[in-house]
Design a protein around this motif. Sequence first.
Motif, mmCIF file in Angstrom:
data_model
loop_
_atom_site.group_PDB
_atom_site.id
_atom_site.type_symbol
_atom_site.label_atom_id
_atom_site.label_comp_id
_atom_site.label_asym_id
_atom_site.label_seq_id
_atom_site.Cartn_x
_atom_site.Cartn_y
_atom_site.Cartn_z
ATOM 1 N N ASP A 7 -5.099 -0.208 -0.127
ATOM 2 C CA ASP A 7 -4.595 0.711 -1.123
ATOM 3 C C ASP A 7 -5.718 1.517 -1.760
ATOM 4 O O ASP A 7 -5.652 2.729 -1.896
ATOM 5 C CB ASP A 7 -3.874 -0.121 -2.190
ATOM 6 C CG ASP A 7 -2.862 0.704 -2.934
ATOM 7 O OD1 ASP A 7 -2.491 1.768 -2.409
ATOM 8 O OD2 ASP A 7 -2.451 0.286 -4.020
ATOM 9 N N LYS A 8 -6.780 0.817 -2.159
ATOM 10 C CA LYS A 8 -7.883 1.498 -2.833
ATOM 11 C C LYS A 8 -8.613 2.455 -1.892
ATOM 12 O O LYS A 8 -9.150 3.471 -2.317
ATOM 13 C CB LYS A 8 -8.896 0.484 -3.383
ATOM 14 C CG LYS A 8 -8.361 -0.387 -4.488
ATOM 15 C CD LYS A 8 -8.153 0.398 -5.769
ATOM 16 C CE LYS A 8 -7.352 -0.415 -6.755
ATOM 17 N NZ LYS A 8 -6.705 0.329 -7.798
ATOM 18 N N LEU A 9 -8.675 2.082 -0.615
ATOM 19 C CA LEU A 9 -9.382 2.931 0.343
ATOM 20 C C LEU A 9 -8.490 4.043 0.874
ATOM 21 O O LEU A 9 -8.978 5.009 1.444
ATOM 22 C CB LEU A 9 -9.887 2.087 1.525
ATOM 23 C CG LEU A 9 -11.297 1.526 1.419
ATOM 24 C CD1 LEU A 9 -11.438 0.610 0.222
ATOM 25 C CD2 LEU A 9 -11.671 0.772 2.679
ATOM 26 N N GLY A 10 -7.189 3.860 0.708
ATOM 27 C CA GLY A 10 -6.266 4.833 1.276
ATOM 28 C C GLY A 10 -6.250 4.782 2.792
ATOM 29 O O GLY A 10 -6.164 5.801 3.463
ATOM 30 N N VAL A 11 -6.350 3.569 3.344
ATOM 31 C CA VAL A 11 -6.260 3.426 4.801
ATOM 32 C C VAL A 11 -5.081 2.516 5.120
ATOM 33 O O VAL A 11 -4.543 1.846 4.242
ATOM 34 C CB VAL A 11 -7.558 2.834 5.404
ATOM 35 C CG1 VAL A 11 -8.753 3.680 5.027
ATOM 36 C CG2 VAL A 11 -7.765 1.386 4.969
ATOM 37 N N GLU A 42 -5.656 -9.450 -1.329
ATOM 38 C CA GLU A 42 -6.894 -8.673 -1.251
ATOM 39 C C GLU A 42 -6.841 -7.634 -0.133
ATOM 40 O O GLU A 42 -7.305 -6.502 -0.291
ATOM 41 C CB GLU A 42 -8.077 -9.620 -1.031
ATOM 42 C CG GLU A 42 -9.387 -8.878 -0.867
ATOM 43 C CD GLU A 42 -10.568 -9.728 -1.266
ATOM 44 O OE1 GLU A 42 -10.570 -10.213 -2.414
ATOM 45 O OE2 GLU A 42 -11.463 -9.913 -0.437
ATOM 46 N N HIS A 43 -6.271 -8.012 0.997
ATOM 47 C CA HIS A 43 -6.203 -7.065 2.113
ATOM 48 C C HIS A 43 -5.395 -5.829 1.715
ATOM 49 O O HIS A 43 -5.798 -4.695 1.961
ATOM 50 C CB HIS A 43 -5.576 -7.727 3.341
ATOM 51 C CG HIS A 43 -6.229 -9.022 3.719
ATOM 52 N ND1 HIS A 43 -5.625 -9.960 4.507
ATOM 53 C CD2 HIS A 43 -7.443 -9.534 3.402
ATOM 54 C CE1 HIS A 43 -6.429 -11.001 4.651
ATOM 55 N NE2 HIS A 43 -7.531 -10.764 3.983
ATOM 56 N N SER A 44 -4.243 -6.082 1.088
ATOM 57 C CA SER A 44 -3.410 -4.941 0.733
ATOM 58 C C SER A 44 -4.054 -4.140 -0.401
ATOM 59 O O SER A 44 -3.984 -2.915 -0.428
ATOM 60 C CB SER A 44 -2.004 -5.396 0.342
ATOM 61 O OG SER A 44 -2.034 -6.127 -0.846
ATOM 62 N N PHE A 45 -4.692 -4.851 -1.282
ATOM 63 C CA PHE A 45 -5.392 -4.189 -2.392
ATOM 64 C C PHE A 45 -6.456 -3.231 -1.856
ATOM 65 O O PHE A 45 -6.543 -2.069 -2.273
ATOM 66 C CB PHE A 45 -6.031 -5.262 -3.275
ATOM 67 C CG PHE A 45 -6.914 -4.731 -4.371
ATOM 68 C CD1 PHE A 45 -6.388 -4.416 -5.610
ATOM 69 C CD2 PHE A 45 -8.273 -4.561 -4.164
ATOM 70 C CE1 PHE A 45 -7.198 -3.936 -6.621
ATOM 71 C CE2 PHE A 45 -9.093 -4.081 -5.165
ATOM 72 C CZ PHE A 45 -8.552 -3.768 -6.401
ATOM 73 N N THR A 102 0.825 -1.208 0.000
ATOM 74 C CA THR A 102 0.000 0.000 0.000
ATOM 75 C C THR A 102 0.857 1.254 0.000
ATOM 76 O O THR A 102 0.401 2.307 -0.409
ATOM 77 C CB THR A 102 -0.905 0.014 1.224
ATOM 78 O OG1 THR A 102 -0.100 -0.220 2.373
ATOM 79 C CG2 THR A 102 -1.946 -1.065 1.143
ATOM 80 N N ALA A 103 2.089 1.148 0.472
ATOM 81 C CA ALA A 103 2.915 2.348 0.546
ATOM 82 C C ALA A 103 3.790 2.505 -0.695
ATOM 83 O O ALA A 103 4.470 3.507 -0.859
ATOM 84 C CB ALA A 103 3.793 2.309 1.796
#
Lengths: 316, 471
Positions: free
Chosen positions: B236-240, B230-233, A104-105
């Motif tokens: 990422d999409k939610l920006g959380v 899926e968790h990381s996806f 995510t980062a």
Amino acid sequence: MLSRTADNIYWLTRYVERADCLARILDVAQRLSYLPVTYGGSTNEWSSVVLTAGCADQFVEKYGSLDQASEENVVSFIALDPENPTSIRNCFEVARTNARSVRTALTSEMWDAINSSWIELRGFPDRAMTRDELTRFLAFVKETSLRFDGAMHRTMLRNDAFWFARTGTHMERADNTARILDVKYHVLLPEKEKVGGPLDYFQWASILRSVSALTAFHWVYRDSVKPWLVADLLILNRAMPRSLASCYEALTTSLDDIADAYGRQGPAQRLARTIRGRLTNQTIDDVFHTGLHEFISNFISDNNKLGAEITEQYLT
Amino acid sequence: MRRIFDEMTGEDGTVRPAYEALSEWLSKVPQEVLNQRRKEAEFIFRRIGITFAVYGEQNSQERLIPFDIVPRIITNEEWTGLSRGLEQRVKALNLYIKDVYSKRDVLRAGIIPEDLVYKNPAFRPEMNGQRVPHDLYVHIAGIDIVRTDPDTFYVLEDNARTPSGVSYMLENREIMLRLFPELFSLNKVAPVDKYADDLLATLRSLSPRGGSEPNVAILTPGIYNSAYYEHSFLADKLGVDLVEGRDLFVKDNIVFMRTTEGPKRVDVIYRRLDDDFLDPLAFRSDSVLGVPGLMSAYQAGNVTLTNAVGTGVADDKAVYSYMPDIIRFYLGEEPLLPNVPTWRCREPEHLKYVLDHLEELVVKEVHGSGGYGMLVGPKADKAQIEVFRAKLKHDPDNFIAQPTLALSTCPTLVEEGVAPRHVDLRPFILSGSDRVRIVPGGLTRVAMKEGSLVVNSSQGGGTKDTWVLDA
């Protein structure tokens, strides 16, 4: 951001940098080993690789002693050995595991650079590589770090994640440059014997090559390769991106960016500035005066202290 | 057995209107081109790292779920009916769970046998009398739907714990848009990419703290979990932030995450971790994935967990068989989506019937999932049937049985070309304090093997992009 995320990013970029550095060291050793002995080709080049890579203990554990540091053993140990925790293969493994944990980062381009290299890495053999294969492999590793750095610079937001990434890169780079100097410092020491023989030249040039600075050297000094100039370039020259001074310039900047964003300076920022000060307020004569070896040993230990401060302040 | 309903060619072989453009396109595009595109899709999936882990398999830590490039098409009218039924179902699920953990009217009225609640391993006594924000328990549901003919969609399963697959719904669409832009110009397809916005809005609406902007985090068991991608996806999409248990700590019943700027309070946790592992102080003490004290912070009302703790009490296969009654009881409405007829082996007459008809039935464990531990009668050999007969006699409460449904098929690209394969559908239903949100479509899973009815990814099933055509 999460401390764990920052920690993962920091180590991700450290491992990418380390893989790149290991590849360069192997590259240079390979070149030197082609040389006839009279031109500086030496029989202990491969053991010096193990020392520079900082994995002598693990090597001895596996092969019995440093006498076993043949080209074949060293190449397979440093490049692809899964048992060597800092083999290039393992650097990629760790980098990718870290990248996966903090996807995510990262931007998708950064992830892609790491992940596709990791996939490609599986195409290289586990056995000792032929010289052709090794050449291809080393090019691939350098390519990966270029892609990754490029992706980082082109796509990442300039926020704390980016600064932690930069911090990791420069911490590792400073450490690597210092290690190369540490192992090779004896060739840089001003000797009574005549300077400038072919043996010295190739050894000095090899140091420059290992940090891809041979061309830069000529641009900067417009002089033939001389040991104190090599040391000057790699320690004090701020224009040379792998020099200790340049790494610390980048480190203080990244750490200050973090401090600005968080509104608070801390021990890491102070220590980085102190170390940087030591690098900017000296001449190469001062360095040789204190003793090159002592200077570098002190630097490596300071650099480790800074690593500990960064971890303490942000990453746990 | 009846002829199987194919969603493209219907029951009699004529192409159904929704599929006309696709069918014509398929007939024009050479097989090599399709194969080539499928390879490209696979390459992209591998590059992006959309992989999953299969438990119990060694040396295949990361596998790809096969992606089928032929989309599945649902008309707007069909979807409207489906989504109304889904909304109804999820409302009833929420009311049922609330009741089970408070007044238990449903037990007093004799709708549900008591032991299905009290003896249910997913029942959490800690939740008794516990208020949750807006009385919502199942904020994210994945309800599995199967189809047998043009007019009948059955609910096959209610997944009310931590349903997964939504990343595939979103990524499949992205890949289709990249590979087949021309198909999207031939069909008006309702977009799905609003899911991330919807999910974030839903999660925020559940914050226990008014005023300041709620801090939402996704809690993952970590990179070795099969659904980690899926968790990381989603994070990422939610920006959380995507957090692991060790990133969180509880102080004075408030949950904080460890950040580079010091502790930061967390308001809503979308946890992708089972109840058992949430908090070693409250549940499994050997859990290293959870957060000590999380449950007491939750009970103090200082943090929202989505889905709520204890929702598993509503989604096992025995409770499933009562869902039509549950809907009638709480909503006073007839169920819009029928259940698959289900024999509860806990009832002696049902058990007798099941034992006499094992060759025709599908037998499932009440708490099973992922296609594990089930018997597909018509596909099983004698020995397998006898194994299940013994299991059933030994522990009938643990099983239900259903007729082998003639699941619909969709055209699917396989080795031999485009051929019909059985499919199901998992739409994702979001329940926030303000309203219910459902993105049109969902995840279509497809059994890649000819004749197979098992669509689970752990059993070699694949996925398809699902198109709801705009009216």
